[in-house]
Design a protein around this motif. Sequence first.
Motif, short mmCIF file in Angstrom:
data_model
loop_
_atom_site.label_atom_id
_atom_site.label_comp_id
_atom_site.label_asym_id
_atom_site.label_seq_id
_atom_site.Cartn_x
_atom_site.Cartn_y
_atom_site.Cartn_z
N ASN A 174 0.82 -1.21 0.00
CA ASN A 174 0.00 0.00 0.00
C ASN A 174 0.86 1.26 0.00
O ASN A 174 0.60 2.22 -0.73
N ASN A 175 1.89 1.25 0.85
CA ASN A 175 2.75 2.42 0.94
C ASN A 175 3.57 2.64 -0.33
O ASN A 175 3.83 3.78 -0.71
N ALA A 176 3.98 1.55 -0.97
CA ALA A 176 4.71 1.68 -2.24
C ALA A 176 3.82 2.33 -3.29
O ALA A 176 4.26 3.21 -4.05
N GLN A 177 2.55 1.91 -3.34
CA GLN A 177 1.62 2.47 -4.32
C GLN A 177 1.33 3.95 -4.04
O GLN A 177 1.27 4.77 -4.95
N TRP A 212 19.14 15.53 6.53
CA TRP A 212 18.94 14.12 6.23
C TRP A 212 18.12 13.43 7.33
O TRP A 212 17.26 12.60 7.03
N LEU A 213 18.38 13.80 8.57
CA LEU A 213 17.57 13.25 9.67
C LEU A 213 16.11 13.64 9.52
O LEU A 213 15.21 12.85 9.79
N LEU A 214 15.88 14.89 9.10
CA LEU A 214 14.51 15.35 8.89
C LEU A 214 13.82 14.54 7.80
O LEU A 214 12.66 14.14 7.93
N VAL A 215 14.55 14.28 6.70
CA VAL A 215 13.98 13.52 5.59
C VAL A 215 13.59 12.11 6.05
O VAL A 215 12.48 11.64 5.79
N PHE A 216 14.50 11.44 6.76
CA PHE A 216 14.23 10.08 7.21
C PHE A 216 13.13 10.05 8.27
O PHE A 216 12.30 9.13 8.30
N THR A 217 13.11 11.07 9.14
CA THR A 217 12.06 11.13 10.16
C THR A 217 10.69 11.34 9.52
O THR A 217 9.71 10.71 9.92
N GLN A 218 10.63 12.22 8.52
CA GLN A 218 9.37 12.46 7.82
C GLN A 218 8.90 11.20 7.10
O GLN A 218 7.71 10.90 7.09
N SER A 219 9.85 10.48 6.52
CA SER A 219 9.48 9.23 5.83
C SER A 219 8.93 8.21 6.81
O SER A 219 7.90 7.57 6.55
N ALA A 220 9.62 8.05 7.94
CA ALA A 220 9.15 7.10 8.95
C ALA A 220 7.79 7.52 9.49
O ALA A 220 6.90 6.69 9.71
N GLY A 221 7.61 8.83 9.69
CA GLY A 221 6.31 9.32 10.15
C GLY A 221 5.20 9.02 9.17
O GLY A 221 4.08 8.68 9.56
N GLY A 222 5.51 9.14 7.87
CA GLY A 222 4.50 8.82 6.86
C GLY A 222 4.08 7.37 6.89
O GLY A 222 2.90 7.03 6.71
N LEU A 223 5.05 6.47 7.14
CA LEU A 223 4.73 5.05 7.24
C LEU A 223 3.85 4.76 8.46
O LEU A 223 2.92 3.94 8.40
N VAL A 224 4.13 5.44 9.57
CA VAL A 224 3.33 5.26 10.78
C VAL A 224 1.90 5.76 10.55
O VAL A 224 0.92 5.12 10.97
N VAL A 225 1.77 6.91 9.89
CA VAL A 225 0.44 7.45 9.60
C VAL A 225 -0.35 6.48 8.73
O VAL A 225 -1.55 6.25 8.95
N SER A 226 0.31 5.91 7.71
CA SER A 226 -0.37 4.93 6.85
C SER A 226 -0.86 3.73 7.64
O SER A 226 -1.97 3.22 7.40
N ALA A 227 -0.04 3.27 8.58
CA ALA A 227 -0.45 2.14 9.41
C ALA A 227 -1.67 2.50 10.24
O ALA A 227 -2.60 1.69 10.40
N CYS A 228 -1.69 3.72 10.78
CA CYS A 228 -2.84 4.16 11.58
C CYS A 228 -4.10 4.22 10.73
O CYS A 228 -5.17 3.79 11.15
#
Length: 280
Positions: A174-177, A212-228
Amino acid sequence: VFLGELFKLVLCSLLVMTGASGDCGSGVAFLVRASPVAVVVPMAVPGLIYTIQDQLVYFSLEQFPAGFFIATYQLKIIFGAALAWAVLGRRLSTSKIVSVAMLYLGVCSVHLSAYLAGGSQYIGASMSTLGLCAALAAALSSAAAGTFTEAALKSKVTHTMKSRGLSQPSLWLNNAQLSLWGTLFGLISMVAQHRGDIARDGFFRGYDTKVWLLVFTQSAGGLVVSACLRYHSNVSKNFAQGISCLLIFGVSSVFFGEEAGAFFWGGAVLIVAAGSLYRR
């Protein structure tokens, strides 16, 4: 934004392919087969809305005092509940409606507490009708993106996958799409607005460890939001974000010595009470 979406796309695609088969060719074939047009195209709607929302936020901050922007943009909490009722058919009792309103007031209060603690003033700054409209549109688009993402993750995608003889799509698929469209729209937006700067200074100018930390943190946050959104709801996500405001302030108090004022404590009480009321 573009790099964050690209990182999610690559990571999730690799996880889907390696989970499907140990060989790269078979993994790619599975990813293509599991992403038919009828599934991928609807994912463009939230991707486009999120891109528009980002532009509206930046524009409204330039045209509208930050303090008023905070209060206006957090209307996405109320808009999200309204769209959950109108689009997803979710029933909202009186207590849930009251709890959503309390959450909105609490989040606004906590954000304004942090804003005022920085010595900023939000009263008396220049006002703009265009900025207000942009902030309202950003709030509505944020709520709409969350609602349509939830709908895509839960209903249409699952139905289409099953009709094609495929199993329940994984969260990584889902996240890849979703990230496919986020990457595309992010690239278009970046080129349209910053192609001159990129051509002159290069793409990675100004990138340091913090960026770079901001980019990776934002990406991880997006994955968590998708899971929610996949396993719960957009409204629940807003309550979780309300609690996160309190946690962030707590961390800031420990490491940066920020002091909690009346706005913070009032907002904290409202957020906790709203969460308790919503669960009834």
